[in-house]
Write a protein that holds these residues in place. Structure first.
Motif, PDB file in Angstrom:
ATOM      1  N   LEU A  34       0.819  -1.206   0.000  1.00  0.00           N
ATOM      2  CA  LEU A  34       0.000   0.000   0.000  1.00  0.00           C
ATOM      3  C   LEU A  34       0.852   1.255   0.000  1.00  0.00           C
ATOM      4  CD1 LEU A  34      -2.589  -0.946   2.764  1.00  0.00           C
ATOM      5  CD2 LEU A  34      -2.949  -1.000   0.284  1.00  0.00           C
ATOM      6  N   ASP A  35       0.332   2.321  -0.608  1.00  0.00           N
ATOM      7  CA  ASP A  35       0.957   3.619  -0.455  1.00  0.00           C
ATOM      8  C   ASP A  35       0.941   3.978   1.026  1.00  0.00           C
ATOM      9  OD1 ASP A  35       1.542   4.021  -3.112  1.00  0.00           O
ATOM     10  OD2 ASP A  35      -0.164   5.332  -3.511  1.00  0.00           O
ATOM     11  N   LYS A  36       1.909   4.760   1.456  1.00  0.00           N
ATOM     12  CA  LYS A  36       2.055   5.090   2.874  1.00  0.00           C
ATOM     13  C   LYS A  36       0.771   5.652   3.487  1.00  0.00           C
ATOM     14  CE  LYS A  36       6.996   5.881   2.732  1.00  0.00           C
ATOM     15  NZ  LYS A  36       8.095   6.828   2.887  1.00  0.00           N
ATOM     16  N   ALA A  37       0.025   6.437   2.742  1.00  0.00           N
ATOM     17  CA  ALA A  37      -1.190   7.065   3.263  1.00  0.00           C
ATOM     18  C   ALA A  37      -2.260   6.049   3.642  1.00  0.00           C
ATOM     19  CB  ALA A  37      -1.751   8.044   2.246  1.00  0.00           C
ATOM     20  N   TRP A  38      -2.148   4.848   3.132  1.00  0.00           N
ATOM     21  CA  TRP A  38      -3.177   3.832   3.369  1.00  0.00           C
ATOM     22  C   TRP A  38      -2.726   2.735   4.324  1.00  0.00           C
ATOM     23  CZ3 TRP A  38      -8.038   4.570   1.876  1.00  0.00           C
ATOM     24  CH2 TRP A  38      -8.267   5.568   0.930  1.00  0.00           C
ATOM     25  N   ALA A  39      -1.472   2.684   4.686  1.00  0.00           N
ATOM     26  CA  ALA A  39      -0.933   1.578   5.477  1.00  0.00           C
ATOM     27  C   ALA A  39      -1.527   1.461   6.877  1.00  0.00           C
ATOM     28  CB  ALA A  39       0.589   1.683   5.564  1.00  0.00           C
ATOM     29  N   ASP A  40      -2.049   2.544   7.419  1.00  0.00           N
ATOM     30  CA  ASP A  40      -2.607   2.488   8.769  1.00  0.00           C
ATOM     31  C   ASP A  40      -4.136   2.441   8.780  1.00  0.00           C
ATOM     32  OD1 ASP A  40      -3.054   5.064   7.901  1.00  0.00           O
ATOM     33  OD2 ASP A  40      -2.503   6.017   9.790  1.00  0.00           O
ATOM     34  N   GLU A  52      -7.667   5.097 -13.521  1.00  0.00           N
ATOM     35  CA  GLU A  52      -8.619   5.573 -14.530  1.00  0.00           C
ATOM     36  C   GLU A  52      -8.752   4.562 -15.664  1.00  0.00           C
ATOM     37  OE1 GLU A  52      -7.057   9.343 -15.744  1.00  0.00           O
ATOM     38  OE2 GLU A  52      -7.471  10.285 -13.807  1.00  0.00           O
ATOM     39  N   LEU A  53      -7.639   4.016 -16.100  1.00  0.00           N
ATOM     40  CA  LEU A  53      -7.663   3.041 -17.187  1.00  0.00           C
ATOM     41  C   LEU A  53      -8.374   1.750 -16.778  1.00  0.00           C
ATOM     42  CD1 LEU A  53      -4.074   3.606 -18.598  1.00  0.00           C
ATOM     43  CD2 LEU A  53      -6.244   4.277 -19.668  1.00  0.00           C
ATOM     44  N   LEU A  54      -8.139   1.302 -15.533  1.00  0.00           N
ATOM     45  CA  LEU A  54      -8.834   0.108 -15.036  1.00  0.00           C
ATOM     46  C   LEU A  54     -10.342   0.340 -14.979  1.00  0.00           C
ATOM     47  CD1 LEU A  54      -6.426  -1.073 -12.232  1.00  0.00           C
ATOM     48  CD2 LEU A  54      -7.140  -2.410 -14.223  1.00  0.00           C
ATOM     49  N   GLU A  55     -10.729   1.552 -14.592  1.00  0.00           N
ATOM     50  CA  GLU A  55     -12.159   1.861 -14.546  1.00  0.00           C
ATOM     51  C   GLU A  55     -12.751   1.897 -15.950  1.00  0.00           C
ATOM     52  OE1 GLU A  55     -15.377   5.037 -12.762  1.00  0.00           O
ATOM     53  OE2 GLU A  55     -13.254   5.348 -12.336  1.00  0.00           O
ATOM     54  N   VAL A  66       0.484   1.627  -8.298  1.00  0.00           N
ATOM     55  CA  VAL A  66      -0.673   1.883  -9.172  1.00  0.00           C
ATOM     56  C   VAL A  66      -0.947   3.387  -9.139  1.00  0.00           C
ATOM     57  CG1 VAL A  66      -3.099   1.396  -9.630  1.00  0.00           C
ATOM     58  CG2 VAL A  66      -1.636  -0.397  -8.693  1.00  0.00           C
ATOM     59  N   SER A  67      -0.802   4.024 -10.285  1.00  0.00           N
ATOM     60  CA  SER A  67      -0.992   5.477 -10.354  1.00  0.00           C
ATOM     61  C   SER A  67      -2.476   5.829 -10.501  1.00  0.00           C
ATOM     62  CB  SER A  67      -0.223   6.044 -11.556  1.00  0.00           C
ATOM     63  OG  SER A  67      -0.844   5.610 -12.767  1.00  0.00           O
ATOM     64  N   ILE A 110      -9.443   0.054   3.266  1.00  0.00           N
ATOM     65  CA  ILE A 110      -8.535  -0.299   2.178  1.00  0.00           C
ATOM     66  C   ILE A 110      -9.308  -0.919   1.014  1.00  0.00           C
ATOM     67  CG2 ILE A 110      -6.630  -1.828   1.509  1.00  0.00           C
ATOM     68  CD1 ILE A 110      -5.588  -1.411   4.448  1.00  0.00           C
ATOM     69  N   LEU A 111     -10.219  -1.812   1.307  1.00  0.00           N
ATOM     70  CA  LEU A 111     -10.992  -2.454   0.239  1.00  0.00           C
ATOM     71  C   LEU A 111     -11.868  -1.459  -0.504  1.00  0.00           C
ATOM     72  CD1 LEU A 111     -11.963  -5.790   2.008  1.00  0.00           C
ATOM     73  CD2 LEU A 111     -10.258  -5.450   0.191  1.00  0.00           C
ATOM     74  N   ALA A 112     -12.311  -0.410   0.169  1.00  0.00           N
ATOM     75  CA  ALA A 112     -13.140   0.623  -0.464  1.00  0.00           C
ATOM     76  C   ALA A 112     -12.304   1.715  -1.133  1.00  0.00           C
ATOM     77  CB  ALA A 112     -14.069   1.242   0.573  1.00  0.00           C
ATOM     78  N   ALA A 113     -10.990   1.657  -0.935  1.00  0.00           N
ATOM     79  CA  ALA A 113     -10.090   2.675  -1.473  1.00  0.00           C
ATOM     80  C   ALA A 113      -9.953   2.540  -2.983  1.00  0.00           C
ATOM     81  CB  ALA A 113      -8.711   2.530  -0.826  1.00  0.00           C
ATOM     82  N   PRO A 114      -9.583   3.639  -3.647  1.00  0.00           N
ATOM     83  CA  PRO A 114      -9.287   3.545  -5.076  1.00  0.00           C
ATOM     84  C   PRO A 114      -8.071   2.641  -5.288  1.00  0.00           C
ATOM     85  CG  PRO A 114      -8.647   5.684  -4.226  1.00  0.00           C
ATOM     86  CD  PRO A 114      -9.367   4.974  -3.112  1.00  0.00           C
ATOM     87  N   VAL A 115      -7.985   2.027  -6.457  1.00  0.00           N
ATOM     88  CA  VAL A 115      -6.874   1.113  -6.720  1.00  0.00           C
ATOM     89  C   VAL A 115      -5.519   1.800  -6.629  1.00  0.00           C
ATOM     90  CG1 VAL A 115      -8.193  -0.585  -8.028  1.00  0.00           C
ATOM     91  CG2 VAL A 115      -7.169   1.335  -9.219  1.00  0.00           C
TER      92      VAL A 115
END
Length: 72
Positions: free
Chosen positions: A10-16, A39-42, A33-34, A22-27
């Motif tokens: 996970l990106d640092k902002a999401w690790a805690d 956007e491309l996955l969506e 994952v940028s 986390i499951l509801a977070a954007p990919v």
């Protein structure tokens, strides 16, 4: 029980964050994952969240095929 080092995936902002968060977070919460990747996955598959990606049938099929290869 499955374990994972959240700092590695996970990106640092999401690790805690909690697992439901986390499951509801954007990919893009996943390390590497940028926002553009998200956007491309969506656009391609309708994937908006980490949970959507986990349930994407194509990813599950690829995991099953890879597991078969390991089972040799």
């Amino acid at each position: 029980m499955a374990e994972i080092d959240l700092n590695k995936v996970l990106d640092k902002a999401w690790a805690d964050k909690s697992l439901p968060e986390i499951l509801a977070a954007p990919v893009s919460a996943l390390k590497g994952v940028s926002d553009r990747d998200g956007e491309l996955l969506e656009e391609a598959f309708g994937v908006k969240t980490v949970a959507d990606l986990a349930h994407l049938k194509y990813a599950r099929w690829a995991q099953a095929l890879a597991a078969l290869d390991v089972a040799k």
